[in-house]
Design a protein around this motif. Structure first.
Motif, PDB file in Angstrom:
ATOM      1  N   GLY A 198       0.840  -1.187   0.000  1.00  0.00           N
ATOM      2  CA  GLY A 198       0.000   0.000   0.000  1.00  0.00           C
ATOM      3  C   GLY A 198       0.877   1.238   0.000  1.00  0.00           C
ATOM      4  N   SER A 199       0.253   2.407  -0.180  1.00  0.00           N
ATOM      5  CA  SER A 199       1.077   3.615  -0.231  1.00  0.00           C
ATOM      6  C   SER A 199       1.666   3.925   1.142  1.00  0.00           C
ATOM      7  N   ASP A 299       3.490  11.777  -3.851  1.00  0.00           N
ATOM      8  CA  ASP A 299       2.348  10.923  -3.505  1.00  0.00           C
ATOM      9  C   ASP A 299       1.243  11.189  -4.526  1.00  0.00           C
ATOM     10  N   TYR A 301      -1.919   9.972  -5.359  1.00  0.00           N
ATOM     11  CA  TYR A 301      -2.881   9.030  -4.777  1.00  0.00           C
ATOM     12  C   TYR A 301      -4.195   8.887  -5.525  1.00  0.00           C
ATOM     13  N   SER A 329      -0.882   3.751  -5.656  1.00  0.00           N
ATOM     14  CA  SER A 329      -1.652   2.754  -4.914  1.00  0.00           C
ATOM     15  C   SER A 329      -2.836   2.273  -5.743  1.00  0.00           C
ATOM     16  N   SER A 331      -5.523   1.516  -4.113  1.00  0.00           N
ATOM     17  CA  SER A 331      -6.629   1.663  -3.164  1.00  0.00           C
ATOM     18  C   SER A 331      -7.763   2.511  -3.713  1.00  0.00           C
ATOM     19  N   SER A 336      -8.906  -0.422  -1.006  1.00  0.00           N
ATOM     20  CA  SER A 336      -7.706  -0.522  -0.176  1.00  0.00           C
ATOM     21  C   SER A 336      -7.510  -1.929   0.386  1.00  0.00           C
ATOM     22  N   ARG A 339      -4.660  -4.256  -0.751  1.00  0.00           N
ATOM     23  CA  ARG A 339      -3.315  -4.093  -0.215  1.00  0.00           C
ATOM     24  C   ARG A 339      -2.254  -4.147  -1.305  1.00  0.00           C
ATOM     25  N   GLY A 341       0.197  -1.305  -3.256  1.00  0.00           N
ATOM     26  CA  GLY A 341       0.689   0.010  -3.614  1.00  0.00           C
ATOM     27  C   GLY A 341       2.043  -0.195  -4.263  1.00  0.00           C
ATOM     28  N   TYR A 342       2.681   0.891  -4.652  1.00  0.00           N
ATOM     29  CA  TYR A 342       3.991   0.714  -5.282  1.00  0.00           C
ATOM     30  C   TYR A 342       4.814   1.971  -5.145  1.00  0.00           C
TER      31      TYR A 342
END
Lengths: 494, 494
Positions: A198-199, A299, A301, A329, A331, A336, A339, A341-342
């Motif tokens: 996740g982020s 970020d 997102y 992510s 999410s 979310s 699970r 993210g990267y």
């Protein structure tokens, strides 16, 4: 005849566990409590079985275990005795089945753990109507996802079952590199993509890689609390930098913390306020980072949801000096609970980040990642994002018109070009935190903007998520919000 | 007529990406490189489309994006111009498509990251024949697992799709508490079980919770390298404590580091040597921990596989002072690619560990965890463990008889009561690390025991996994090992 020292031993046949285990635990307790003394000869298994009304096998089984664990010893031809090997001073304290009530005790934790130690009992956070960042879940193609997962798990790649891939399944790293190039103009090779849980994990690792105790780390004010918490947990010093209409205020950052080497930013869609960082500010920040061994955490997102024009390009894609660590992510575009993210890191930092990741998490759940790669490469993700973009655009429109119609006396709200939430600025006498608390009691999970600020200049507004809330429910939900606002406003006047 | 400043602009139609993106990136580069100067008027979209041999929509699309991102500006009735907002001093350095080769640069990392920074390029570790800790994968019921996963994903619990469960799916915490009570005499409530991505994450969190920079942390010597690495990454000081026939030598530990507050142990089956900690030693350690705000990490990594008698009880179940943090994993009973481990902590530490976990990993992948709970509660796990216990017992027997028959001149080996690997002690002149290197070249993934020691008293032996290696292959594989040993022995004599 019951042996005196086993007088307090009885078997509770209503206990759902196996009887031999119950007997084992009870005899063990008696020995550890020094109720049955060292060197005592136990009755024969036949006699004890009769006394307790259990089968002889039950007793044999319990004795075997006690023998194996050193509580009993057999003397050839002479029966079974309580071990004399256990020093007396260690007995009388240990009882496994009757633990004392947990006392309030003072435990010395590390500084990091102290920083994160909750002040009260954890309050469970349920997402609900108006939760910012909550995607629509009812329309996700779970059938397809379940089918792909089952397919990959039925005949899993053997290498993905054991300890190999720290950075993620190869197919997913490739699919993400391609996806990010297409949609975010991210410039990377697949091996620069490190798949994480996740982020939050990405943020944690970036801060851990660069922050020493006491180091100043730049973050946006207002900003994402997960970043602030990670900085504090690392023992570093979060420097809250104001956000202006161009985004992160670099000049302010330079004067607040000239020595800071890491800035955590959300240039595409500042969280939670919403502005997109201007081109000039982007170039200034890259210049600042390139100058003096500095790095930028980008970020990114929720940029996939843009309602006017194409999603803007990432900062990472503008960076020629390998100074940007890009965090994304699944999410928001999926959910979310997946699970995934990267982190996309410069080539010369890949090995360091793999080692940091291995320390906190061994390796990657690669079979599920391979299924996700197929979900992306078969086009299901793109289809879902396209559908959701249209849906969320509609929901935002409905929410804004409802808010203006029913709450226009108390707040003002502008359309957002991007994202999953909007900002509704409140009349100054209506406190956003108060509205949040009252709304929460009624199941409306909007957030107070002022709580996202570190510095003294807080804006008084509500963060209202629209993506995960059905447009048909909005009139009713906004009606409820209007009542809450009215209550707050009335309360202020009296 | 071609415009001079676009002379070097051409479109590569063989590029698989969309043409508008290619044009966008190329124009962006030209602007950032200051090849097309600020204030320059661009040709009309129709003209440019003709020049480049692309559709006008392609050019419009690229212009839109450049406009949205601030590279171009439209002047009403006067066409499109390169933005004059970008300060000159920021131009000429940024080029997204032509990055310079990554230079060898000196990056200042945190002390933690430096400690983990790999010395060379990461060598991929493939498990193979004789890998210690590798379970049999061919006989795992992947069909059942895939079916359960698909079932849970088709209609997922909404709460499990968003941010709720940090400690894991409730059903899995309950199933594990029950499973651990039954098989390991662990004494806990479900909410003391924190589901994690593996035992490495559990180890990391425990060390993080208690270790300050420079703190002495006790570990077994030989011991599990993942523990040592986590201690070092935390900036703490690993104290290697010798293991005797009763297990971890507490007296040695007391004199080596009287102030140590955390000991990392594997009492059920010392890793990698194999002895089980005696009852007396267990009680002494609990007494030591109870005395002075000390804690014990119990790494219970493979006790499910016991070939004589029942698995011995955990240290946690003997602990009346809430001093033991119990670490377990599904990696041995299922496979490590599942990424499920767990930590059982005293009640008054649950919230702290949830907060620590949230910082590194947000929350738990609860849908898959709910499927795992059903896999356990439906009895599939117990069935699989039972089958594997019989299989591994047979494999150990075959391996021992093969080793004695073919390698008896070079090594000696005893049966292990428990676990998935055995220890083959080498004649002193045959160096275990040399055997490991030669064996690895031939695909035999056994390990040198001496590499697991920290202190100077290293034993010279091979750690040979038997669980994941088919018994029919063993004669051939051991034959190959015999040749390697012969080579090493001959080399020593010359």
């Amino acid at each position: 005849m019951k042996h005196a020292y086993l007088a307090n031993l009885s078997i509770d046949k209503s206990d759902p566990g196996p009887l031999h285990r119950q007997l084992f635990l009870k005899l063990r307790d008696n020995i550890l409590q020094n109720v049955i003394k060292a060197g005592t000869r136990l009755p024969s298994t036949r006699l004890l079985a009769e006394d307790l009304g259990v089968s002889r096998n039950t007793v044999l089984s319990a004795f075997d275990q006690l023998m194996a664990e050193g509580y009993l010893e057999a003397r050839v031809g002479a029966g079974t005795y309580v071990s004399t090997q256990i020093p007396d001073e260690l007995l009388g304290t240990n009882s496994s089945s009757e633990k004392p009530n947990p006392k309030a005790r003072k435990i010395k934790l590390s500084r990091q753990a102290e920083a994160l130690r909750p002040t009260g009992p954890a309050k469970p956070y349920h997402q609900g109507p108006f939760s910012p960042g909550r995607p629509e879940l009812d329309q996700f193609p779970f059938e397809i996802w379940a089918r792909l997962l089952a397919k990959h798990w039925r005949k899993p790649e053997p290498d993905y079952l054991s300890g190999n891939p720290v950075g993620g399944a190869t197919a997913l790293r490739e699919a993400l590199a391609e996806h990010l190039a297409q949609t975010r103009a991210v410039n990377c090779e697949p091996d620069q993509v490190i798949v994480l849980s996740g982020s939050q994990q990405a943020i944690h690792l970036v801060i851990k890689a660069f922050a020493e105790t006491g180091d100043p780390i730049l973050m946006e004010d207002p900003g994402f609390p997960g970043i602030r918490n990670s900085i504090i947990a690392a023992g570093a010093n979060p420097i809250a930098v104001p956000v202006d209409d161009q985004g992160f205020n670099l000049e302010a950052a330079k004067s607040l913390a000239p020595k800071a080497r890491l800035a955590c930013l959300s240039p595409s869609h500042q969280y939670p306020l919403g502005p997109t960082m201007s081109l000039q500010r982007r170039l200034e920040i890259l210049h600042w980072a390139g100058e003096n061994d500095r790095f930028v955490l980008e970020d990114d997102y929720d940029s996939e949801y843009r309602y006017s024009g194409r999603p803007l390009s990432s900062l990472q894609g503008l960076d020629t000096e390998d100074r940007v660590l890009y965090v994304g992510s699944m999410s928001k575009v999926m959910f979310s609970g997946l699970r995934v993210g990267y982190l996309v890191v410069p080539k010369d930092l890949v090995d360091v980040f793999l080692a940091l990741r291995r320390d906190i998490d061994g390796h990657s759940p690669a079979v599920a990642e391979a299924a996700l790669a197929e979900f992306i490469s078969e086009g299901h993700l793109a289809t879902h994002i396209r559908k959701m973009r249209i849906l969320y655009e509609k929901r935002q429109k409905v929410l804004i018109s409802e808010l203006r119609a029913k709450c226009g006396d108390f707040l003002s709200v502008d359309e957002q070009e991007c994202g999953m939430h909007l900002i509704a600025f409140l009349r100054p006498e209506i406190e956003d935190k108060k509205v949040e608390a009252l709304a929460r009691d009624q199941g409306l999970m909007l957030r107070a903007l002022s709580a996202f600020y570190e510095g003294p200049e807080k804006k008084n507004a509500l963060i209202i998520g629209f993506a995960g809330t059905h447009e048909k429910q909005m009139p009713r939900l906004v009606g409820r919000l209007a009542q809450i606002l009215e209550t707050c406003a009335a309360h202020m006047q009296t």
